[in-house]
Design a protein around this motif. Structure first.
Motif, PDB file in Angstrom:
ATOM      1  N   PRO A 114      23.940  82.470  23.377  1.00  0.00           N
ATOM      2  CA  PRO A 114      24.310  81.291  22.583  1.00  0.00           C
ATOM      3  C   PRO A 114      23.795  81.374  21.142  1.00  0.00           C
ATOM      4  O   PRO A 114      22.670  81.803  20.885  1.00  0.00           O
ATOM      5  N   ARG A 115      24.660  80.973  20.224  1.00  0.00           N
ATOM      6  CA  ARG A 115      24.387  81.083  18.788  1.00  0.00           C
ATOM      7  C   ARG A 115      23.063  80.429  18.380  1.00  0.00           C
ATOM      8  O   ARG A 115      22.333  80.961  17.553  1.00  0.00           O
ATOM      9  N   SER A 116      22.739  79.283  18.959  1.00  0.00           N
ATOM     10  CA  SER A 116      21.502  78.592  18.573  1.00  0.00           C
ATOM     11  C   SER A 116      20.272  79.431  18.919  1.00  0.00           C
ATOM     12  O   SER A 116      19.304  79.476  18.155  1.00  0.00           O
ATOM     13  N   VAL A 121      20.284  82.752  19.192  1.00  0.00           N
ATOM     14  CA  VAL A 121      20.310  83.926  18.309  1.00  0.00           C
ATOM     15  C   VAL A 121      19.688  83.565  16.966  1.00  0.00           C
ATOM     16  O   VAL A 121      18.851  84.299  16.436  1.00  0.00           O
ATOM     17  N   LYS A 122      20.072  82.419  16.418  1.00  0.00           N
ATOM     18  CA  LYS A 122      19.516  81.985  15.133  1.00  0.00           C
ATOM     19  C   LYS A 122      18.013  81.764  15.234  1.00  0.00           C
ATOM     20  O   LYS A 122      17.259  82.132  14.332  1.00  0.00           O
ATOM     21  N   TYR A 142      25.419  88.196  18.904  1.00  0.00           N
ATOM     22  CA  TYR A 142      26.434  87.143  18.789  1.00  0.00           C
ATOM     23  C   TYR A 142      27.576  87.396  19.768  1.00  0.00           C
ATOM     24  O   TYR A 142      28.042  88.507  19.927  1.00  0.00           O
ATOM     25  N   GLY A 143      27.988  86.345  20.438  1.00  0.00           N
ATOM     26  CA  GLY A 143      29.051  86.445  21.430  1.00  0.00           C
ATOM     27  C   GLY A 143      28.538  86.727  22.829  1.00  0.00           C
ATOM     28  O   GLY A 143      29.282  86.626  23.799  1.00  0.00           O
ATOM     29  N   SER A 162      21.007  91.062  15.001  1.00  0.00           N
ATOM     30  CA  SER A 162      21.756  89.874  15.437  1.00  0.00           C
ATOM     31  C   SER A 162      23.218  90.205  15.711  1.00  0.00           C
ATOM     32  O   SER A 162      23.858  89.549  16.535  1.00  0.00           O
ATOM     33  N   SER A 163      23.746  91.232  15.055  1.00  0.00           N
ATOM     34  CA  SER A 163      25.151  91.596  15.273  1.00  0.00           C
ATOM     35  C   SER A 163      25.408  92.033  16.716  1.00  0.00           C
ATOM     36  O   SER A 163      26.522  91.919  17.210  1.00  0.00           O
ATOM     37  N   CYS A 220      16.301  85.138  15.377  1.00  0.00           N
ATOM     38  CA  CYS A 220      16.304  85.772  14.055  1.00  0.00           C
ATOM     39  C   CYS A 220      15.226  85.181  13.150  1.00  0.00           C
ATOM     40  O   CYS A 220      14.535  85.910  12.439  1.00  0.00           O
TER      41      CYS A 220
END
Length: 120
Positions: A21-23, A25-26, A17-18, A13-14, A29
């Motif tokens: 979009p964060r949603s 990525v989550k 991110y950036g 995930s590192s 994961c």
């Protein structure tokens, strides 16, 4: 191998991110964690599980399924990752392998037992 899976997902995930979009990525994961645990449980007799994140333009089916479920395009995901990245998961250790390097992802530090010398 719960901790090993958790650290693998955190490491991957590192890279995302950036860039994604964060949603998503989550979501990726969460799906990847579940799929990895299932895949490792199916191969209980195996001491090591190799996860091909991106090598020779291909990704492991676990990565592909997690990306689909999180609505992340595979090409978008592969652009975030290093080419030729393979994650080696074994009991108590996670390593990120590329043709030029190997990085220990988990454990972060070696925990050496502390011995006390007895004097008489």
């Amino acid at each position: 191998m719960f901790y090993e899976v958790q650290e693998t997902v955190r490491f991957l995930s590192s890279f995302m991110y950036g860039k994604i979009p964060r949603s998503r990525v989550k979501s990726f994961c969460g799906h990847l964690s579940c799929l990895l645990i299932e895949a490792i449980d199916e191969k209980q007799a195996v001491e090591r599980f190799d996860l091909i994140v991106f090598a020779d333009g291909q990704s492991d089916e676990t990565i592909v399924q997690a990306a689909r479920r999180a609505y992340v395009h595979l090409t978008e995901l592969q652009e975030c990752m290093n080419n030729e990245l393979i994650i080696e998961i074994s009991g108590g250790r996670v390593r990120a392998l590329t043709p030029f390097s190997a990085q220990i992802v988990f454990p972060k530090t070696a925990n050496f037992p502390h011995f006390q010398l007895r004097t008489h």
